[in-house]
Write an enzyme that holds these catalytic residues in place. Structure first.
Site, PDB file in Angstrom:
ATOM      1  CB  ALA A  16      -0.922  -0.009   1.213  1.00 20.66           C
TER       2      ALA A  16
ATOM      3  CG  LEU B  50       9.634  20.449   3.228  1.00 18.59           C
ATOM      4  CD1 LEU B  50       8.737  19.263   3.503  1.00 18.59           C
ATOM      5  CD2 LEU B  50      11.022  20.171   3.763  1.00 18.59           C
TER       6      LEU B  50
ATOM      7  CE1 TYR C 252       5.551   6.977  -3.014  1.00 19.23           C
ATOM      8  CE2 TYR C 252       7.480   7.491  -4.337  1.00 19.23           C
ATOM      9  CZ  TYR C 252       6.412   6.666  -4.044  1.00 19.23           C
ATOM     10  OH  TYR C 252       6.211   5.514  -4.782  1.00 19.23           O
TER      11      TYR C 252
ATOM     12  CB  THR D 281      -0.152   1.938 -11.540  1.00 16.91           C
ATOM     13  OG1 THR D 281       0.505   3.028 -10.882  1.00 16.91           O
ATOM     14  CG2 THR D 281       0.749   0.728 -11.559  1.00 16.91           C
TER      15      THR D 281
HETATM   16  P1  NAD Z   1      -1.968   2.717  -6.864  1.00 14.19           P
HETATM   17  O1  NAD Z   1      -2.306   4.074  -6.352  1.00 14.19           O
HETATM   18  O2  NAD Z   1      -2.472   2.342  -8.211  1.00 14.19           O
HETATM   19  O3  NAD Z   1      -2.450   1.604  -5.816  1.00 14.19           O
HETATM   20  C1  NAD Z   1      -2.197   1.722  -4.446  1.00 14.19           C
HETATM   21  C2  NAD Z   1      -3.275   0.987  -3.685  1.00 14.19           C
HETATM   22  O4  NAD Z   1      -3.002   1.151  -2.279  1.00 14.19           O
HETATM   23  C3  NAD Z   1      -4.665   1.586  -3.940  1.00 14.19           C
HETATM   24  O5  NAD Z   1      -5.586   0.555  -4.247  1.00 14.19           O
HETATM   25  C4  NAD Z   1      -5.008   2.259  -2.638  1.00 14.19           C
HETATM   26  O6  NAD Z   1      -6.400   2.303  -2.345  1.00 14.19           O
HETATM   27  C5  NAD Z   1      -4.238   1.400  -1.631  1.00 14.19           C
HETATM   28  N1  NAD Z   1      -4.050   2.077  -0.357  1.00 14.19           N
HETATM   29  C6  NAD Z   1      -3.711   3.375  -0.153  1.00 14.19           C
HETATM   30  N2  NAD Z   1      -3.702   3.646   1.164  1.00 14.19           N
HETATM   31  C7  NAD Z   1      -4.065   2.508   1.803  1.00 14.19           C
HETATM   32  C8  NAD Z   1      -4.254   2.173   3.163  1.00 14.19           C
HETATM   33  N3  NAD Z   1      -4.077   3.069   4.124  1.00 14.19           N
HETATM   34  N4  NAD Z   1      -4.635   0.913   3.478  1.00 14.19           N
HETATM   35  C9  NAD Z   1      -4.824  -0.014   2.497  1.00 14.19           C
HETATM   36  N5  NAD Z   1      -4.661   0.264   1.189  1.00 14.19           N
HETATM   37  C10 NAD Z   1      -4.284   1.506   0.844  1.00 14.19           C
HETATM   38  O7  NAD Z   1      -0.391   2.627  -6.764  1.00 14.19           O
HETATM   39  P2  NAD Z   1       0.639   1.633  -7.484  1.00 14.19           P
HETATM   40  O8  NAD Z   1       1.278   2.377  -8.575  1.00 14.19           O
HETATM   41  O9  NAD Z   1       0.005   0.330  -7.747  1.00 14.19           O
HETATM   42  O10 NAD Z   1       1.736   1.518  -6.323  1.00 14.19           O
HETATM   43  C11 NAD Z   1       1.826   0.416  -5.436  1.00 14.19           C
HETATM   44  C12 NAD Z   1       3.086   0.582  -4.594  1.00 14.19           C
HETATM   45  O11 NAD Z   1       4.233   0.686  -5.458  1.00 14.19           O
HETATM   46  C13 NAD Z   1       3.088   1.860  -3.750  1.00 14.19           C
HETATM   47  O12 NAD Z   1       3.702   1.593  -2.519  1.00 14.19           O
HETATM   48  C14 NAD Z   1       3.928   2.815  -4.567  1.00 14.19           C
HETATM   49  O13 NAD Z   1       4.532   3.813  -3.790  1.00 14.19           O
HETATM   50  C15 NAD Z   1       4.957   1.865  -5.162  1.00 14.19           C
HETATM   51  N6  NAD Z   1       5.610   2.396  -6.382  1.00 14.19           N
HETATM   52  C16 NAD Z   1       4.881   2.613  -7.526  1.00 14.19           C
HETATM   53  C17 NAD Z   1       5.539   3.106  -8.645  1.00 14.19           C
HETATM   54  C18 NAD Z   1       4.830   3.368  -9.953  1.00 14.19           C
HETATM   55  O14 NAD Z   1       5.480   3.830 -10.905  1.00 14.19           O
HETATM   56  N7  NAD Z   1       3.554   3.069 -10.077  1.00 14.19           N
HETATM   57  C19 NAD Z   1       6.896   3.401  -8.588  1.00 14.19           C
HETATM   58  C20 NAD Z   1       7.584   3.187  -7.412  1.00 14.19           C
HETATM   59  C21 NAD Z   1       6.933   2.666  -6.315  1.00 14.19           C
END
Ligand code: NAD
Length: 480
Positions: free
Chosen positions: A324, A332, A386, A421
């Site tokens: 999540a 900032l 972040y 995503t």
């Molecule tokens: P996304 O926003 O599509 O999905 C994230 C999911 O987490 C959502 O379904 C949201 O409802 C859920 N979520 C948020 N807060 C929550 C909580 N308090 N409790 C339970 N669920 C919660 O994001 P994503 O792109 O699929 O990213 C997933 C992970 O990968 C994240 O940790 C993100 O930081 C990391 N990430 C993503 C990318 C990218 O390019 N997409 C890059 C680096 C890291």
């Protein structure tokens, strides 16, 4: 599922780009699907293994052959007994001539358009400067062979961790690390990749598992790994009967990971916030009867407790994917304390909360996978909250790896780069293009790329890997 299409991979757009005077480099379509069949994922690959000295080298050769690759061993010191055993699997032998180009040419490589997989074992060096020269000359040859090879080729360098007093060994290993750090940038536009695996106590089978993963279609978006393979931390290989929790799994990367683990045979608990319950249910329905939903805010104490309560019905937990995450991007000086806290709370503190709550259910041989980000390694303008969270996640993986090793539990962090995503769907066009141009493979990753890596880390194939950061970024130049 990707939420945006990368048009630069479309052949019509590619041909249009060719005639436009734009300083934009175009990517190569990655081979993400099995090259032969699911049982023989390397069915269309030509593999060369440069040394056959240790049980690990032998296991690697055998595994690649079993996965369908046409394997040639180059080592003149390989014993007849070893070669006879490998010949049964179709492995061929050619003398190491120190001129790899000749070997490739004699093997028909110039006409052969199949991707090349080169597994190079750094030599166990004798003392002296000559040994360093020999090792670095070999590095030049294997690197150049892959650079000249067809698209989607791979180089995997295997190096033993030398003892402190082995100066040539240490220098050769460092030279290999430095070479890989630059080479991936040169290989990327052709869809080719390279990695260094430092062997430090892993069993022969565990080395073969890691090499087979990196060689195969599941690792198409991975490059420039510099990973230590330590002593195995035991875990049996079947997913059937195992229980996994994925947080933030209603959509995006989390949904993809949950789907991949369910396909492998695990029982999967899909957690997401109560507001996303409907989406979480749809995700779970697609996964079949072994998926269940836990609507809960994993960043609150009450949410973490309700996750633990739901899981306790099954009585065991084999892996947790702490996925999540949210962003609240602002410089900032414009960021509010609330926005700062929201991100630190979901992206970092929730992992500690949830893990504390579910820890009593964790089985020996379990695995923890923590979602960080390349930005946690490199930093990024407008993302102080972040990157603070994601940087601390890297440390959390190291801490848990240390603290939980005695219980046979491993912990690793994934650092994704730019993945398609909803989180990244709203990036301005210019930033998206910049992100691609700053990636060696010149393209974003798909949620499935991260899902394949998370599945590898959650299961026994990665039993020699713990306390490490694994990038899933197509070779982003940031922080590399
Ligand atoms: P996304 O926003 O599509 O999905 C994230 C999911 O987490 C959502 O379904 C949201 O409802 C859920 N979520 C948020 N807060 C929550 C909580 N308090 N409790 C339970 N669920 C919660 O994001 P994503 O792109 O699929 O990213 C997933 C992970 O990968 C994240 O940790 C993100 O930081 C990391 N990430 C993503 C990318 C990218 O390019 N997409 C890059 C680096 C890291």
């Amino acid at each position: 599922m990707p939420t945006a299409i990368d048009w630069s991979l479309d052949p019509r757009v590619r041909s249009l780009f060719k005639y436009l005077p734009l300083p934009v480099k175009l990517p190569t379509l990655l081979r993400r699907t099995d090259l032969g069949s699911p049982e023989r994922p390397l069915g269309d690959t030509r593999a060369i293994v440069t040394r056959l000295r240790t049980p690990a080298d032998f296991a690697v050769c055998a595994r690649l052959a079993l996965h369908g690759a046409a394997v040639t061993v180059l080592d003149p010191r390989a014993t007849n007994a070893q070669l006879t055993e490998l010949a049964i699997l179709g492995v061929r032998h050619a003398p190491w001539t120190m001129d790899l180009a000749t070997v490739l040419a004699s093997a028909g490589a110039r006409q052969d358009r199949r991707p090349l997989l080169l597994v190079h074992r750094l030599a166990a060096t004798p003392a002296g400067a000559t040994a360093v020269n020999t090792a670095t000359d070999e590095l030049f040859q294997v690197g150049q062979a892959v650079a000249l090879a067809p698209r989607n080729s791979r180089l995997i360098v295997l190096g033993d961790t030398p003892p402190n007093d082995d100066v040539p060994g240490r220098l050769s290993l460092e030279a290999a690390r430095g070479c890989i750090r630059s080479l991936f940038k040169e290989l990327g536009p052709a869809g080719s990749t390279c990695h260094l695996l430092r062997l430090d106590g892993a069993s022969a089978d565990a080395v073969a598992d890691a090499v087979a993963f990196l060689a195969g279609p599941r690792a198409a978006f991975l490059t420039a790994w510099d990973v230590r393979l330590g002593a195995d931390i035991g875990q049996d290989s079947t997913w059937s009967g195992k229980v996994v929790l994925v947080t933030g799994a209603a959509r995006g990367i989390g949904a993809s990971i949950a789907g991949r683990l369910a396909k492998a045979g695990a029982t999967v608990w899909v957690n997401d916030v109560p507001q996303a319950e409907e989406a979480a249910r749809k995700t779970a329905e697609r996964m079949g009867s072994n998926a269940f939903v836990i609507p809960a805010d994993c960043s609150s104490d009450a949410g973490a407790k309700s996750i633990a309560r739901a899981l306790s019905s099954g009585g065991r937990l084999d892996a947790v994917i702490h996925n999540a995450g949210i962003t609240r991007d602002r410089t900032l000086k414009r960021l509010t304390l609330d926005q700062w806290r929201q991100v630190l709370s979901v992206d970092l503190a929730s992992m500690v909360r949830v893990q504390e709550a579910v820890q009593p259910l964790m089985t020996k041989g379990g695995s923890l996978v923590l979602m960080s980000s390349v930005m946690g390694v490199a930093g990024n303008f407008g993302q102080t909250n972040y990157t603070a969270a994601k940087s601390a996640v890297l440390e959390l993986a190291r801490i848990w790896a240390e603290n939980q090793a005695a219980q046979g539990i491993r912990a690793n962090a994934i650092a994704p780069g730019f993945i398609l995503t909803e989180m990244t769907a709203h990036m301005p066009l210019f930033n998206r293009e910049m992100a691609k141009q700053l990636t060696a493979l010149l393209q974003p990753g798909l949620p499935d790329d991260v899902a394949e890596l998370a599945t590898f880390l959650a299961g026994s194939e990665s039993r020699s890997i713990t306390g490490q950061v694994l990038r899933c970024d197509g070779g982003m130049f940031l922080g590399a």
